[in-house]
Design a protein around this motif. Structure first.
Motif, PDB file in Angstrom:
ATOM      1  N   GLY A  31      -4.360  34.607 -65.796  1.00  0.00           N
ATOM      2  CA  GLY A  31      -3.443  33.473 -65.900  1.00  0.00           C
ATOM      3  C   GLY A  31      -3.216  32.714 -64.612  1.00  0.00           C
ATOM      4  O   GLY A  31      -2.458  31.750 -64.599  1.00  0.00           O
ATOM      5  N   GLU A  32      -3.863  33.121 -63.542  1.00  0.00           N
ATOM      6  CA  GLU A  32      -3.618  32.401 -62.291  1.00  0.00           C
ATOM      7  C   GLU A  32      -4.760  31.441 -61.952  1.00  0.00           C
ATOM      8  O   GLU A  32      -5.862  31.547 -62.475  1.00  0.00           O
ATOM      9  N   PRO A 149     -12.669  29.236 -73.371  1.00  0.00           N
ATOM     10  CA  PRO A 149     -12.720  30.506 -72.643  1.00  0.00           C
ATOM     11  C   PRO A 149     -11.368  30.911 -72.065  1.00  0.00           C
ATOM     12  O   PRO A 149     -10.523  30.049 -71.817  1.00  0.00           O
ATOM     13  N   GLU A 150     -11.193  32.196 -71.864  1.00  0.00           N
ATOM     14  CA  GLU A 150      -9.950  32.610 -71.192  1.00  0.00           C
ATOM     15  C   GLU A 150     -10.108  32.633 -69.675  1.00  0.00           C
ATOM     16  O   GLU A 150      -9.127  32.606 -68.946  1.00  0.00           O
ATOM     17  N   LEU A 151     -11.361  32.653 -69.208  1.00  0.00           N
ATOM     18  CA  LEU A 151     -11.618  32.607 -67.761  1.00  0.00           C
ATOM     19  C   LEU A 151     -12.580  31.457 -67.467  1.00  0.00           C
ATOM     20  O   LEU A 151     -13.600  31.307 -68.146  1.00  0.00           O
ATOM     21  N   LEU A 152     -12.230  30.661 -66.467  1.00  0.00           N
ATOM     22  CA  LEU A 152     -13.129  29.586 -66.023  1.00  0.00           C
ATOM     23  C   LEU A 152     -13.589  29.895 -64.610  1.00  0.00           C
ATOM     24  O   LEU A 152     -12.758  30.187 -63.735  1.00  0.00           O
ATOM     25  N   VAL A 153     -14.886  29.829 -64.394  1.00  0.00           N
ATOM     26  CA  VAL A 153     -15.446  30.045 -63.052  1.00  0.00           C
ATOM     27  C   VAL A 153     -16.094  28.734 -62.639  1.00  0.00           C
ATOM     28  O   VAL A 153     -17.094  28.304 -63.230  1.00  0.00           O
ATOM     29  N   THR A 182      -7.282  31.646 -67.019  1.00  0.00           N
ATOM     30  CA  THR A 182      -7.455  32.031 -65.619  1.00  0.00           C
ATOM     31  C   THR A 182      -8.510  31.103 -65.030  1.00  0.00           C
ATOM     32  O   THR A 182      -9.545  30.876 -65.655  1.00  0.00           O
ATOM     33  N   VAL A 183      -8.229  30.553 -63.873  1.00  0.00           N
ATOM     34  CA  VAL A 183      -9.190  29.652 -63.247  1.00  0.00           C
ATOM     35  C   VAL A 183      -9.572  30.213 -61.877  1.00  0.00           C
ATOM     36  O   VAL A 183      -8.713  30.407 -61.018  1.00  0.00           O
ATOM     37  N   LEU A 184     -10.854  30.493 -61.725  1.00  0.00           N
ATOM     38  CA  LEU A 184     -11.378  30.920 -60.422  1.00  0.00           C
ATOM     39  C   LEU A 184     -12.253  29.775 -59.937  1.00  0.00           C
ATOM     40  O   LEU A 184     -13.266  29.458 -60.545  1.00  0.00           O
ATOM     41  N   LEU A 185     -11.806  29.118 -58.870  1.00  0.00           N
ATOM     42  CA  LEU A 185     -12.570  27.967 -58.408  1.00  0.00           C
ATOM     43  C   LEU A 185     -12.838  28.091 -56.920  1.00  0.00           C
ATOM     44  O   LEU A 185     -12.032  28.648 -56.174  1.00  0.00           O
ATOM     45  N   SER A 186     -13.980  27.571 -56.502  1.00  0.00           N
ATOM     46  CA  SER A 186     -14.281  27.625 -55.078  1.00  0.00           C
ATOM     47  C   SER A 186     -14.137  26.242 -54.487  1.00  0.00           C
ATOM     48  O   SER A 186     -14.215  25.227 -55.190  1.00  0.00           O
TER      49      SER A 186
END
Ligand SMILES: Nc1ncnc2c1ncn2[C@@H]1O[C@H](COP(=O)(O)OP(=O)(O)OP(=O)(O)O)[C@@H](O)[C@H]1O
Length: 300
Positions: A31-32, A149-153, A182-186
Motif C-alpha cells: 500500500g505504500e 495489479p496490486e503492485l506496480l513496478v 503498492t507502487v515501487l518506482l525508481s
C-alpha cells in the motif's frame, strides 16, 4: 499474511567485475509508494529487472508478493513498466491498450477505465505518434494497469518529462497509491517524486545507503546562526558543542542541535559579547541527504 510486497535479502548482481547491485535489503510495504532513488548507473534498473524475473541475481534472495521473482502467480498481480513502453505509433492510445489486453489475455474490459485513470480519455482516439512524451509515459503506466495489479513496478516513469509532465505523472502515481495499490518506482531525480513517496530507498553504486520515510532519511536539521565576529562565534560553538556539530555555511554557521536549544545558544553567544543577528531552524533538505549519502558511497 505478509504486509510486505517486496522484500530482498542481500540481493546482488554483478556484470564481470562490476557489482551493479551489491547486497541490498529492500523492504516495500503493501500500500505504500516506495521511491527507489539513485543516480544514473546506480543499479536501479538492474534491481527492478531482478524483481520481475527479467534478470537473475548473482546471489541473494527476493520475494515479490510472497513468491520468488518471476513466479507467474506474482506476475499476474504485478504491473510492470521497465524502460520505454513498446507502443504502436500508428495506433491510437485506446487501440494500443486493446492490443496489450489481447496478447496478455487480460482482455479489453478495463481499457476505458484505464484511459480515464491515466488522463488520456480525451486523447484516446489520437494516434500515439502525436502524443507528447508525457502522454506516452502515461500510456505506458496504463498498460501496466490493465490487469488491475496490486503492485506496480515502474522504472523512471517521470524521466525526461517537462515540468508539467512531471506534475501530471506525480498526480497519477499518488492517485494509484490512494486506490490501495503498492507502487515501487525508481527515479534519478529526487525532486520528481520525493514528495509522493511514503518511503524511499537510496541506492549509490549498487548499495542501499538509506531506507526509510522521508523524515528518517532526511536526518537532522540545524540551527542557522548569524553572529559577529564570525570567527569567534565559530570558535565558541566548536568548544561548547564539539567540532562535529558546527559547520561553516557562509554567511551563517550551521549548528546541529535540537531546535529547542535556539534560545540557549543565542544567550551563550550574547554572554560572550558576540553580536547575534539571526538564529533560525533549517530543516535538512532531502536533496542534501541524498547527495551526502551518495557522495559518501562514491568515496568508498
Ligand atoms: N547487461 C549489462 N551488462 C553489463 N553491465 C551492465 C548491464 N546492465 C547494467 N550494467 C551496469 O550495471 C550498473 C547499473 O546499471 P543500471 O542500469 O541498473 O543502473 P540505473 O540506476 O538503472 O541507471 P540508469 O538510470 O542510467 O538506467 C551500471 O554500471 C551498468 O553499466
Amino acid at each position: 499474511m505478509t504486509t510486505d510486497s517486496v522484500v530482498t535479502h542481500q540481493l546482488s548482481r554483478s556484470f564481470g567485475s562490476v557489482k551493479a547491485v551489491d547486497a541490498i535489503d529492500l523492504e516495500v510495504r503493501a500500500g505504500e509508494v516506495y521511491g527507489f532513488l539513485g543516480a544514473n548507473g546506480a543499479g536501479k534498473t538492474t534491481t527492478l529487472r531482478m524483481l520481475v524475473g527479467l534478470a537473475r541475481p548473482t546471489s541473494g534472495k527476493a520475494t515479490v508478493l510472497g513468491r520468488p521473482p518471476g513466479d507467474p502467480r506474482a506476475l499476474a498481480r504485478t504491473g510492470i513498466l521497465i524502460e520505454e513502453p513498446a507502443l504502436y505509433p500508428y495506433l491510437s492510445g485506446r487501440d494500443n491498450l486493446a492490443v496489450v489486453g489481447r496478447y496478455t489475455a487480460v482482455g479489453a474490459r478495463r481499457v476505458e477505465a484505464v484511459l480515464e485513470t491515466v488522463g488520456l480519455a480525451e486523447a484516446a482516439a489520437k494516434r500515439v505518434s502525436r502524443y507528447s512524451l508525457g502522454m506516452r509515459q502515461r500510456l505506458g503506466v496504463g498498460m501496466a494497469l490493465l490487469k488491475d495489479p496490486e503492485l506496480l513496478v515502474l522504472d523512471e516513469p517521470a524521466n525526461g518529462l517537462d515540468p508539467a509532465g512531471v506534475v501530471q505523472m506525480r498526480e497519477l502515481l499518488a492517485g494509484l497509491a490512494s486506490d490501495g495499490r503498492t507502487v515501487l518506482l525508481s527515479s534519478h531525480a529526487l525532486s520528481e517524486v520525493g514528495q509522493i513517496c511514503d518511503r524511499v530507498g537510496i541506492l549509490a553504486a549498487g548499495r542501499l545507503v538509506a531506507q526509510g520515510t522521508l523524515a528518517e532519511v532526511r536526518g537532522e536539521g540545524a540551527l542557522l546562526i548569524t553572529a559577529e565576529p564570525q570567527a569567534e562565534a565559530l570558535d565558541l560553538l566548536r568548544k561548547r558543542f564539539g567540532p562535529q556539530a558546527v559547520r561553516h555555511q557562509p554567511p551563517a554557521i550551521a549548528l546541529t542541535v535540537s531546535p529547542d536549544q535556539a534560545a540557549s545558544v543565542n544567550r551563550q553567544l550574547n554572554d560572550a559579547g558576540l553580536d547575534v543577528s539571526g538564529v533560525s531552524w533549517q530543516e535538512r533538505s532531502m536533496a542534501e541527504a541524498f547527495f551526502d549519502l551518495t557522495a559518501k558511497e562514491d568515496d568508498r
